[in-house]
Scaffold this active site. Structure first.
Site, PDB file in Angstrom:
ATOM      1  N   LYS A 140       0.832  -1.206   0.000  1.00 48.71           N
ATOM      2  CA  LYS A 140       0.000   0.000   0.000  1.00 48.71           C
ATOM      3  C   LYS A 140       0.863   1.251   0.000  1.00 48.71           C
ATOM      4  CE  LYS A 140      -0.652  -0.706   4.987  1.00 48.71           C
ATOM      5  NZ  LYS A 140      -0.249   0.499   5.710  1.00 48.71           N
TER       6      LYS A 140
ATOM      7  N   ARG B  98     -10.023   0.509  14.723  1.00 50.13           N
ATOM      8  CA  ARG B  98      -9.807   1.287  13.518  1.00 50.13           C
ATOM      9  C   ARG B  98     -10.738   0.769  12.436  1.00 50.13           C
ATOM     10  NH1 ARG B  98      -3.711   1.218  11.114  1.00 50.13           N
ATOM     11  NH2 ARG B  98      -4.599  -0.748  10.430  1.00 50.13           N
TER      12      ARG B  98
ATOM     13  N   TYR C  21      16.694  29.530   8.020  1.00 46.31           N
ATOM     14  CA  TYR C  21      15.533  30.277   8.502  1.00 46.31           C
ATOM     15  C   TYR C  21      15.502  30.351  10.024  1.00 46.31           C
ATOM     16  CZ  TYR C  21      13.298  30.416   3.922  1.00 46.31           C
ATOM     17  OH  TYR C  21      12.998  30.674   2.611  1.00 46.31           O
TER      18      TYR C  21
ATOM     19  N   MET D 264      12.467  24.207   2.335  1.00 46.61           N
ATOM     20  CA  MET D 264      11.604  23.443   1.448  1.00 46.61           C
ATOM     21  C   MET D 264      12.401  22.637   0.424  1.00 46.61           C
ATOM     22  SD  MET D 264       8.469  24.846  -0.937  1.00 46.61           S
ATOM     23  CE  MET D 264       7.608  25.592   0.434  1.00 46.61           C
TER      24      MET D 264
END
Lengths: 346, 346
Positions: B7, B114, B236, B284
């Site tokens: 998956k 779940r 940053y 990023m």
């Protein structure tokens, strides 16, 4: 003037769709990170807008590739300048120039220490500006490290350093402000601002004085609604216990879809206007929300939980995940059905 | 017997490539999360292997779609059973059955809360087993919550509950163990084990008694090597200061590539066999590594930093990011050039 930063697949929202929408809205200058992103964007927006490549001439990329796709490099190093200069003077790789072939942005480092010429390299260049022969500098740029915090002394330090470094270089328009820089005021605007985050509805980490308009929504589909028959733990590691009678909604999304694992036991969604907590760990493909506070029989399999939307912004979700909205957006997975709604639609 | 869980795009490594390799290695049973993943996998591995859909008959999916692609649902709820039963008896949607049309897995919840039938729903079903008429149960399954921790009492509780719940149902083969369950010992193996993580080199969160063989490597390309001329902050937020003379490598990857932002000031890479720390926040598209400990002139733009590999496993990087290897893998971005190396190649 404003350019649009659309790197990282348009901040995760789809480079083609974001690029097309911004181009239709009148944007003529774009920034992406890599040459591959530039080539993809060029296919979408046609030949007329300017596309700048922030990574510059990454090792392996050639000046000829930039020229043949009409892409404009940001020159981050003496090496970049040498390569692009040789190309522009017709003496290097891909020597037959494209119409955009002669332009570039020159990047100076003023405090990020990431990319761009150092102070020493800038001084060297100022003393040997023939190395820029053949190159038309669209802009000299730098990048702010702390623009999200208007009071941070780095902001004015970087602006001052930027002006000092530019002083000895051949005159060219200047660009300094990212989204946060725009909100620092006109003295940071120079000739070109480069908003990214603000275009995508991110406010909190840009220092925006008021909330940006939300431009995305994110919904998760309920697979099952469950009633817990006795006090039980939920999810992997049995990290969270819920009392008997709790109602849980299992939603078909998980950290593989960019609903970050750090949202386990800390994230929230909304259903029927009610704030509902994530209970237990986020699984790869599934999230459990405690919907006990939502009126019974309101929610069924197939209904949606709001994960980003009117009640909960990108910034809110980022806070809960202990990150910034940028990472929420760039992590959005490919299994979501993505629908793009025109600017005029509701 | 073993099935393979593929998956979430083969745990982020590429569904087509992973599926093809496992099929070639003899795997005949696969698990994916959604019907879309099943359809994609079916295209890759042909018609003969069995493909199970863990999400079951997600609202909106129809029995006919499962049948026409030869996909076998995991029935997670009374609603799933009713839909698939009607189809198998030729009275529901898509009534003309495919060869696989009559089979399913029945999922029981034993403590994850779940997906799967609750104890009460299982009892109801045992008392009205005609609801299973027309359905051939390949397996009755459940899922372990704490298999990574062999000493956790949940493991034996879940196994006991699983056996109790199965007792009243029509007899069928059983499946309980994920990767972690396999390492809990033979009493957890039943008739079908469902490894996912262990296939992809994850050890730490599966309780594996020894390290799994690493199956992936991740490298980042250096864009620039910088020497810091005076004590300075990096990245940053100016969160990290480095002394004058520090050498930094700026690498063309960032959190948009799944190098999680939580690795800022905590992650490490390797270059020339030397461990090098991430300095400052992860951007990023960029990461800064402090390469001061690597001999001068060893590294240049275009060289690679090892981010996952011989020196540093998926688990190691996950620890530094305060997450698990699964999230590292499923977050790997699409900008990386992906190369697949055959099982016999070095």
């Amino acid at each position: 003037m404003c350019a649009a930063v659309v790197k990282a697949d348009g901040y995760g929202l789809g480079l083609a769709e974001v690029g097309t929408a911004l181009h239709a809205a009148g944007c003529t200058k774009f920034f992406v990170a890599t040459i591959d992103e530039g080539i993809a964007l060029r296919k979408t927006i046609g030949t007329s807008p300017t596309v700048y490549i922030l990574d510059g001439m990454m090792a392996g990329d050639t000046a000829g590739e930039f020229a043949s796709h009409g892409l404009t490099p940001v020159l981050n190093s003496p090496g970049d300048i040498a390569l692009w200069g040789a190309h522009c003077r017709g003496s290097g790789d891909g020597a037959s120039r494209s119409p955009d072939g002669g332009t570039a942005i020159l990047a100076l480092d003023t405090g990020m220490h990431r990319l761009g010429l150092t102070a020493a390299e800038t001084k060297d260049l100022a003393g040997a500006s023939d190395r820029l022969d053949g190159i038309t500098l669209d802009y000299v740029m730098s990048h702010l490290a702390c623009a999200d915090d208007a009071a941070h002394p780095m902001n004015h330090d970087q602006r001052r350093r930027f002006n000092e470094l530019r002083h000895d270089l051949p005159s060219a328009p200047a660009s300094l402000a990212n989204s946060g820089g725009i909100f620092l005021g006109p003295e940071f605007h120079f000739d070109l601002a480069r908003p990214g985050a603000a275009l995508y509805g991110i406010s909190r980490s840009t220092g925006a004085p008021k909330k940006m308009k939300q431009v995305i929504g994110l919904k998760g589909k309920i697979l099952q609604v469950r009633v817990v028959d006795s006090e039980s733990t939920v999810g992997y590691g049995a990290t969270r216990s819920v009392p008997a009678g709790s109602r849980l909604a299992t939603v078909a999304a998980g950290y593989a879809d960019g609903y970050l694992r750090s949202l386990g036991n800390s994230g929230h969604g909304y259903a029927a206007g009610v704030k509902i907590p994530v209970v237990g760990r986020v699984s790869m493909d599934l999230i459990s929300f405690d919907i006990s506070a939502v009126p019974v029989d309101t929610l069924s399999p197939g209904d949606n939980i709001e994960m980003i939307g009117d009640h909960q912004t990108v910034d809110d979700l980022a806070d809960e995940a202990d990150t910034i909205g940028y990472e929420i957006l760039t992590s959005l997975g490919q299994r979501y059905a993505r629908r793009y709604i025109g600017g005029d639609a509701p």
